[in-house]
Enzyme design. Structure first.
Site, PDB file in Angstrom:
ATOM      1  N   LYS A 145       0.829  -1.208   0.000  1.00  0.00           N
ATOM      2  CA  LYS A 145       0.000   0.000   0.000  1.00  0.00           C
ATOM      3  C   LYS A 145       0.868   1.265   0.000  1.00  0.00           C
ATOM      4  CE  LYS A 145      -3.366   2.796   0.374  1.00  0.00           C
ATOM      5  NZ  LYS A 145      -4.126   3.085  -0.835  1.00  0.00           N
ATOM      6  N   CYS A 180      -3.487  10.302   2.184  1.00  0.00           N
ATOM      7  CA  CYS A 180      -2.678   9.125   1.860  1.00  0.00           C
ATOM      8  C   CYS A 180      -1.319   9.475   1.258  1.00  0.00           C
ATOM      9  CB  CYS A 180      -3.459   8.227   0.893  1.00  0.00           C
ATOM     10  SG  CYS A 180      -5.037   7.671   1.561  1.00  0.00           S
TER      11      CYS A 180
HETATM   12  N1  LIG Z   1      -9.678   8.016   2.000  1.00  0.00           N
HETATM   13  C1  LIG Z   1      -8.983   7.273   1.148  1.00  0.00           C
HETATM   14  O1  LIG Z   1      -9.023   7.469  -0.075  1.00  0.00           O
HETATM   15  C2  LIG Z   1      -8.150   6.121   1.620  1.00  0.00           C
HETATM   16  C3  LIG Z   1      -7.701   5.204   0.690  1.00  0.00           C
HETATM   17  C4  LIG Z   1      -6.956   4.128   1.126  1.00  0.00           C
HETATM   18  C5  LIG Z   1      -6.650   4.002   2.471  1.00  0.00           C
HETATM   19  N2  LIG Z   1      -7.076   4.942   3.358  1.00  0.00           N
HETATM   20  C6  LIG Z   1      -6.765   4.740   4.764  1.00  0.00           C
HETATM   21  O2  LIG Z   1      -7.938   4.296   5.429  1.00  0.00           O
HETATM   22  C7  LIG Z   1      -7.953   4.764   6.788  1.00  0.00           C
HETATM   23  C8  LIG Z   1      -9.240   5.518   7.054  1.00  0.00           C
HETATM   24  O3  LIG Z   1      -9.306   6.632   6.208  1.00  0.00           O
HETATM   25  P1  LIG Z   1     -10.636   7.439   5.926  1.00  0.00           P
HETATM   26  O4  LIG Z   1     -10.335   8.325   4.752  1.00  0.00           O
HETATM   27  O5  LIG Z   1     -11.811   6.527   5.881  1.00  0.00           O
HETATM   28  O6  LIG Z   1     -10.735   8.315   7.259  1.00  0.00           O
HETATM   29  P2  LIG Z   1     -11.978   9.217   7.700  1.00  0.00           P
HETATM   30  O7  LIG Z   1     -11.388  10.305   8.517  1.00  0.00           O
HETATM   31  O8  LIG Z   1     -12.827   9.554   6.520  1.00  0.00           O
HETATM   32  O9  LIG Z   1     -12.850   8.267   8.640  1.00  0.00           O
HETATM   33  C9  LIG Z   1     -12.386   7.712   9.813  1.00  0.00           C
HETATM   34  C10 LIG Z   1     -13.551   7.439  10.746  1.00  0.00           C
HETATM   35  O10 LIG Z   1     -13.032   6.780  11.894  1.00  0.00           O
HETATM   36  C11 LIG Z   1     -13.678   7.322  13.046  1.00  0.00           C
HETATM   37  N3  LIG Z   1     -12.823   7.065  14.211  1.00  0.00           N
HETATM   38  C12 LIG Z   1     -11.781   7.792  14.692  1.00  0.00           C
HETATM   39  N4  LIG Z   1     -11.242   7.161  15.755  1.00  0.00           N
HETATM   40  C13 LIG Z   1     -11.954   6.027  15.946  1.00  0.00           C
HETATM   41  C14 LIG Z   1     -11.890   4.963  16.883  1.00  0.00           C
HETATM   42  N5  LIG Z   1     -10.950   4.942  17.822  1.00  0.00           N
HETATM   43  N6  LIG Z   1     -12.786   3.959  16.796  1.00  0.00           N
HETATM   44  C15 LIG Z   1     -13.757   3.977  15.853  1.00  0.00           C
HETATM   45  N7  LIG Z   1     -13.871   4.957  14.938  1.00  0.00           N
HETATM   46  C16 LIG Z   1     -12.969   5.962  14.974  1.00  0.00           C
HETATM   47  C17 LIG Z   1     -13.895   8.780  12.709  1.00  0.00           C
HETATM   48  O11 LIG Z   1     -14.913   9.339  13.519  1.00  0.00           O
HETATM   49  C18 LIG Z   1     -14.271   8.695  11.228  1.00  0.00           C
HETATM   50  O12 LIG Z   1     -15.667   8.550  11.056  1.00  0.00           O
HETATM   51  C19 LIG Z   1      -6.688   5.618   6.926  1.00  0.00           C
HETATM   52  O13 LIG Z   1      -5.672   4.804   7.423  1.00  0.00           O
HETATM   53  C20 LIG Z   1      -6.356   6.017   5.502  1.00  0.00           C
HETATM   54  O14 LIG Z   1      -4.981   6.286   5.329  1.00  0.00           O
HETATM   55  C21 LIG Z   1      -7.845   5.986   2.965  1.00  0.00           C
END
Ligand SMILES: NC(=O)c1ccc[n+]([C@@H]2O[C@H](COP(=O)([O-])OP(=O)(O)OC[C@H]3O[C@@H](n4cnc5c(N)ncnc54)[C@H](O)[C@@H]3O)[C@@H](O)[C@H]2O)c1
Length: 354
Positions: free
Chosen positions: A214, A268
């Site tokens: 990743k 990311c």
């Molecule tokens: N957004 C993207 O395009 C993308 C793509 C690939 C990977 N990622 C990875 O995926 C992961 C999540 O990213 P995202 O964009 O969905 O983030 P986001 O900020 O959109 O969502 C994260 C969610 O997690 C919740 N949260 C925070 N702490 C928490 C906890 N302790 N327990 C439960 N819920 C909790 C938040 O309230 C939020 O709703 C990250 O590691 C990111 O790097 C994101």
């Protein structure tokens, strides 16, 4: 407990489409998030939070059929499920350039509070290499008194979605990468995912390899964007049109020159190079190219403002009365996500000139 009930921890841009994908594959799902307002709205079937095509309709139908529920009660989510999927944020502190582990650790505490023999834990949040087989495994073992790869199964499966078409990416576009902390975990998680994604599963050696897959995808993009930015600035200096050169050069199959831009944003691509760099340093490898690419991309907002100022001066405009409209706040076209967008830097540089 229903057989094979999935709990998704973190219902953000990744967690929501993930929940939808597991629902589509026939699993029952409970969504857990620390954001109480989000959960209240989702429980009332108010899905304005979701801007990924296809997700809201799957949620509505599954909620009405009793296959989907939402909760802020983490222990309940954990103890009533046997597949646990972690999609919480894994940001970086921009000052120290270090991984901020609090959300991940807090989600592990939640999962650990209800972890049972036979459960499966899949980390989908992007993390520094070695996190799954290191801190995640240790923490879950301590909290549950169970042994990974024997009593419960643990692995990493990176999310490879593009915001705006996440569900399609997940279900149809790419194979899922899976690496476990041991052979049993790898087998169980890859069997599960082959029921969810159409393109099947690529099994890699271990969870650290899956984490690195990743991160390298992100580094590849970052380095190639930096190259495009450098070549565009070079073209400007030597008096050729980069866009014309790019189009002609890319007619050859080995050339994939990207478009230049004001930098790289989102949660990311700007972050992953630092995860890679830090792990390399810890293991005795110092990368020059990855850091240089970051420096080039991080300098681009400044470059954009300088270009603007050159135009302003060449037209003898008065900066004190000038009003600048910045078009485009998100980090990429056709998405609403403005996190880490270079636009923030461009705007703050412009404000400093006031
Ligand atoms: N957004 C993207 O395009 C993308 C793509 C690939 C990977 N990622 C990875 O995926 C992961 C999540 O990213 P995202 O964009 O969905 O983030 P986001 O900020 O959109 O969502 C994260 C969610 O997690 C919740 N949260 C925070 N702490 C928490 C906890 N302790 N327990 C439960 N819920 C909790 C938040 O309230 C939020 O709703 C990250 O590691 C990111 O790097 C994101």
């Amino acid at each position: 407990m229903d057989a094979q009930r999935v709990a998704v921890y973190g219902l953000g841009r990744v967690g929501m489409p993930l929940a939808a994908a597991w629902l589509k594959a026939g699993f029952n799902v409970v969504g857990y998030d620390v954001n109480e307002r989000l959960i209240r709205d989702l429980c009332s079937l108010r899905f304005e939070w979701i801007d990924e095509p296809g997700v809201a309709s799957i949620f509505r139908e599954a909620s009405q059929r009793g296959k989907l529920s939402f909760t802020v009660d983490g222990k309940r989510a954990s103890s009533s499920s046997n597949i646990h999927i972690v999609a919480v944020p894994t940001p970086m502190d921009w000052g120290s350039k270090k991984f901020v582990s609090e959300p991940l650790l807090s989600s592990l505490n939640t999962i650990g509070s209800g972890l049972k023999k036979g459960d499966v834990v899949i980390l989908e949040s992007s993390v520094p290499p070695g996190t799954t087989c290191g801190v995640v495994k240790r923490r879950l073992e301590e909290l549950s008194g169970l042994a990974a790869d024997t009593d419960f199964y643990l692995g990493f499966s990176p999310e490879r979605i593009l915001v705006g078409r996440a569900l399609e990416d997940l279900l149809k576009r790419y194979p899922k990468i899976v690496g476990g902390v041991g052979p049993q975990s790898t087998k169980i998680i890859s069997d599960l995912y082959s029921r969810v994604v159409e393109k099947g599963v690529i099994v890699v050696r271990d969870s650290t390899t899956a984490e690195v897959v990743k991160l390298f995808e992100g580094v590849y993009r970052d380095v190639n964007i930096a190259l495009a930015n450098e070549l565009a600035l070079y073209s400007q200096s030597v008096g050729v049109d980069y866009y014309e050169v790019r189009e002609a050069a890319n007619s050859q199959p080995y050339s994939h020159l990207h478009l230049p831009g004001p930098g790289v944003g989102g949660m990311c691509i700007p972050v992953y190079p630092y995860f890679v760099l830090e792990f390399g340093v810890a293991k005795g490898f110092e990368s020059k190219l990855i850091l240089l690419a970051r420096q080039i991309n991080e300098s681009m907002p400044h470059v954009v403002v300088n270009m603007l100022m050159r135009e302003v001066l060449s037209h003898s405009l008065d900066t004190r009365t000038l009003r600048v409209t910045v078009l485009g706040a998100s980090f990429r076209g056709n998405v609403s996500d403005t996190r880490n967008s270079p636009t923030h830097m461009v705007v703050s540089e412009l404000k400093r000139l006031e």
